[in-house]
Each structure stands twice: as C-alpha cells, then as structure tokens.
Design a protein around this motif. Structure first.
Motif, PDB file in Angstrom:
ATOM      1  N   TRP A  58       3.539   7.213 -10.538  1.00  0.00           N
ATOM      2  CA  TRP A  58       2.308   6.428 -10.633  1.00  0.00           C
ATOM      3  C   TRP A  58       1.274   6.774  -9.566  1.00  0.00           C
ATOM      4  O   TRP A  58       0.132   6.381  -9.668  1.00  0.00           O
ATOM      5  CB  TRP A  58       2.642   4.936 -10.517  1.00  0.00           C
ATOM      6  N   GLN A  59       1.666   7.495  -8.528  1.00  0.00           N
ATOM      7  CA  GLN A  59       0.846   7.659  -7.335  1.00  0.00           C
ATOM      8  C   GLN A  59      -0.567   8.193  -7.609  1.00  0.00           C
ATOM      9  O   GLN A  59      -1.551   7.671  -7.056  1.00  0.00           O
ATOM     10  CB  GLN A  59       1.579   8.538  -6.313  1.00  0.00           C
ATOM     11  N   PRO A  60      -0.760   9.213  -8.461  1.00  0.00           N
ATOM     12  CA  PRO A  60      -2.134   9.733  -8.620  1.00  0.00           C
ATOM     13  C   PRO A  60      -3.080   8.760  -9.325  1.00  0.00           C
ATOM     14  O   PRO A  60      -4.289   8.844  -9.162  1.00  0.00           O
ATOM     15  CB  PRO A  60      -1.927  11.004  -9.471  1.00  0.00           C
TER      16      PRO A  60
ATOM     17  N   ARG B 290      -4.162   3.480  -7.986  1.00  0.00           N
ATOM     18  CA  ARG B 290      -5.292   2.869  -7.271  1.00  0.00           C
ATOM     19  C   ARG B 290      -6.595   2.956  -8.068  1.00  0.00           C
ATOM     20  O   ARG B 290      -7.307   1.947  -8.214  1.00  0.00           O
ATOM     21  CB  ARG B 290      -5.448   3.508  -5.886  1.00  0.00           C
TER      22      ARG B 290
ATOM     23  N   GLY C  32       0.814  -1.210   0.000  1.00  0.00           N
ATOM     24  CA  GLY C  32       0.000   0.000   0.000  1.00  0.00           C
ATOM     25  C   GLY C  32       0.844   1.255   0.000  1.00  0.00           C
ATOM     26  O   GLY C  32       0.538   2.237  -0.692  1.00  0.00           O
ATOM     27  N   ALA C  33       1.936   1.228   0.765  1.00  0.00           N
ATOM     28  CA  ALA C  33       2.819   2.392   0.825  1.00  0.00           C
ATOM     29  C   ALA C  33       3.495   2.640  -0.519  1.00  0.00           C
ATOM     30  O   ALA C  33       3.745   3.797  -0.889  1.00  0.00           O
ATOM     31  CB  ALA C  33       3.867   2.194   1.923  1.00  0.00           C
TER      32      ALA C  33
ATOM     33  N   LEU D 153       2.188   2.008  -3.526  1.00  0.00           N
ATOM     34  CA  LEU D 153       1.203   2.646  -4.399  1.00  0.00           C
ATOM     35  C   LEU D 153       1.043   4.124  -4.071  1.00  0.00           C
ATOM     36  O   LEU D 153       0.850   4.952  -4.966  1.00  0.00           O
ATOM     37  CB  LEU D 153      -0.154   1.950  -4.261  1.00  0.00           C
ATOM     38  N   ASP D 154       1.131   4.461  -2.776  1.00  0.00           N
ATOM     39  CA  ASP D 154       0.878   5.830  -2.318  1.00  0.00           C
ATOM     40  C   ASP D 154       2.162   6.627  -2.127  1.00  0.00           C
ATOM     41  O   ASP D 154       2.131   7.702  -1.518  1.00  0.00           O
ATOM     42  CB  ASP D 154       0.117   5.782  -0.982  1.00  0.00           C
ATOM     43  N   LEU D 155       3.267   6.122  -2.635  1.00  0.00           N
ATOM     44  CA  LEU D 155       4.573   6.751  -2.409  1.00  0.00           C
ATOM     45  C   LEU D 155       4.574   8.188  -2.909  1.00  0.00           C
ATOM     46  O   LEU D 155       4.347   8.467  -4.093  1.00  0.00           O
ATOM     47  CB  LEU D 155       5.656   5.936  -3.126  1.00  0.00           C
ATOM     48  N   SER D 156       4.826   9.113  -2.000  1.00  0.00           N
ATOM     49  CA  SER D 156       4.791  10.535  -2.342  1.00  0.00           C
ATOM     50  C   SER D 156       5.831  10.864  -3.405  1.00  0.00           C
ATOM     51  O   SER D 156       6.999  10.486  -3.292  1.00  0.00           O
ATOM     52  CB  SER D 156       5.053  11.363  -1.078  1.00  0.00           C
TER      53      SER D 156
END
Length: 339
Positions: free
Chosen positions: A86-88, A91, A76-77, A79-82
């Motif tokens: 790809w982050q935006p 998901r 999960g981290a 995917l959400d890596l600041s």
C-alpha cells in the motif's frame, strides 16, 4: 437518504460514480437497486446528519496520543512502511478522498493491530472504511493512480459485498481494500450507514475500531472495542446482528482464528482471553447451526478454516471444548480428520 447501492456489473469494465444508486427510506422493499443515480453536487440539498465520526458520542472518539504518545508516529510509519504493497498509494488516496468531501479510515486488522502495538511488519493488509460510495471511490482511486503514474493498476468492486480493491496489473494481489459503512435491512448490498450501525456488522468489538490518519484519532464505533482489546484479558464481544447461519458460522470461525493466535503456547493459554460474551452469543445460536449450512457453504468454511488456522489439532479441540454446543460442533466439523 438511506444509503448507497451499486448497479455496476462484475467484469463489465471500469466502474464509475454513474453506477452508484441513491436510496431513500422505503426502498427496503425493493428486490434490486432503483434507477436513481447519486447527484454529483450538493446544490439545493439540506444536511440532515453530521459527518462521521461526529455521529458518535464523544467518549467513543479518542485522540490517538491519549492512548500512547507514540501511536501517531506508528500510524505514519505504517503508511510509509518500506516494501508494503500500500505504501506508494495510501497517503495520496486518503488525501484525495478527503478533498472530495468524504472520509476514510484504517479499519479491521490494521486499526486493531496498530492500537494494540503489534510490530508493524506483522500487519499484512491495509483495509479502509469510509463514507464514499463504491463507484465514486473507484473514480477517486483511478484518478489518484493516474496522478501517481500507476495507471496500470486496476480498481475492482465485488458486487456481493461492495468491497473495492486496488489490484496489481496481471495479478490478483491487492494493495488495499475499501468498503463503505455497512447498512442492513435491504435485499441487496448497501453502504452509507452511521458508524454505530456499521459496528453491528463487524465480528467483534475490537475489530470495529478505526483510525483516522489525517486527524490521528481512534474511533471506537461499538464503545467497547478499546476496553476489549487493551484490557487485562482480551475480551471477545460479538457484534454481528445477522441471523444468517453462514454469517454466524463465520463469526465462530474468526473467534477460533483470533483466540488460537493470541493464546498460542503449550499448553494453550485460554486464561489470557475473556470468552464469556462469545459463549453467551454462541449459546443463543440455533442448535442445528451446522445442518443449516449448505454443502457449498460448509466446504467454503472448511477451506477458510484450514487456510487461516495454524494451531495444532489438539489446541483446536481444546478451544472447541470451551464453546457451547453450536460452536463446538461447528469447530469440530471444520477440524475434520486433522491429526
């Protein structure tokens, strides 16, 4: 059904599901994809196979938490890596693929490094593999981008590989790459195989691992990837069944890339990896592998080699010396006059 092909044209504009082509057994003899569009619904169809990863033996599919209690949290981290490109998108895109009745998983280096507990900031690319034909994936991605207010981003498809890329506007910088499950036996690129067959077109078993971020399961498509990656010694088990000399040379090059990265230090610590399966595979390659490559292919390999290999020339030669002749000669040729 035997798989999916793509009949779009590179640079011809936006690709859609209308460019996808359905393949049946017997189409292997064709020189180009048939004019057979993929039906848009499953009405009247009878299922004859299960959805991957249910096509694998139970021992090939693992709950992520069984490999490490923090692995689902790390996924999960990631995917959400600041700041990650790809982050935006990732998901919403994975959710949209699932809602369309398909599956997509982290693959390649992202899945490997996630399972191997590599620091997340060292993951450079997010590759996906899945069941979606390329034109349909472009549709789903474009709809997701529009919903996210990112309509200026482009989705491209590479005809020679059917790799789908999400690209920044006015740039070749990629957010993600996706490819369907590889299938061989055709005279043109085809996707839509089973996971076990897809593994046969990966370079090594540890790169055939996939991670399902929705169900938090690890898919070991070859059956040996987890052992190869997490064993006392990292084992190089070649998977690619291609007899194409360029593809074979790429596998040797990638072996050098990973071995030199993982064994860096002075002196080179090759005792930390198990190269026995790699050596057996290389020993069976054509002795004249280098001579079988065209000048353009060899130049392309040299460019790729010098772009990806960071080890000293001395360490590169130490690695080459451990390989049987076809691999040793290839690496020595790629090293060239480096000092």
């Amino acid at each position: 059904m035997a798989g999916f092909a793509w009949a779009g044209q590179s640079g011809a504009g936006v690709s859609t599901h209308l460019d996808d082509r359905l393949l049946f057994d017997g189409d292997e003899c064709l020189s180009a994809p048939p004019d057979r569009p993929v039906p848009q619904t499953a009405d009247g169809a009878e299922p004859v196979a299960v959805m991957p990863p249910d096509d694998l033996p139970a021992g090939y599919v693992h709950a992520a938490s069984s490999l490490g209690t923090t692995l689902p949290l790390r996924a999960g981290a990631l995917l959400d890596l600041s700041g990650a490109p790809w982050q935006p998108l990732i998901r919403p895109l994975l959710g949209a693929v699932h809602a369309a009745g398909h599956r997509a998983w982290l693959s390649g280096g992202a899945a490997r490094d996630l399972v191997a507990d590599v620091p997340l900031h060292e993951v450079q690319d997010l590759d996906l593999a899945g069941t979606v034909p390329p034109g349909r994936f472009a549709d789903v991605t474009r709809q997701t981008l529009r919903a996210m207010g990112m309509s200026e981003f482009r989705t491209t498809i590479t005809p020679s590989s059917l790799v789908c890329s999400v690209v920044r506007p006015k740039s070749n910088s990629r957010l993600i790459e996706y490819r369907g499950l590889s299938k061989g036996g055709f005279h043109f690129p085809v996707v839509g195989s089973r996971l076990a067959e897809d593994a046969e077109y990966r370079d090594f078993a540890f790169n055939a691992l996939m991670y399902d971020v929705l169900g938090h399961i690890v898919i070991d498509s070859s059956g040996t990837g987890l052992d190869d990656l997490l064993g006392q010694k990292r084992r190089f088990t070649p998977q690619n069944v291609s007899t194409d000399p360029f593809t074979q040379a790429e596998v040797v090059l990638r072996a050098a890339k990973f071995a030199l990265r993982w064994c860096e230090g002075s002196p080179l610590n090759l005792a930390s990896v198990d190269l026995a399966p790699l050596k057996t595979w290389i020993a069976a390659l054509p002795p004249a592998l280098c001579q079988m490559l065209t000048r353009a292919q060899l130049n392309g390999l040299k460019t790729m080699y010098h772009r990806t290999i960071r080890a000293s020339p001395q360490h590169q030669r130490e690695f080459a010396a451990r390989l049987p002749e076809p691999g040793r000669k290839l690496i020595e040729t790629l090293i060239g006059g480096a000092r």
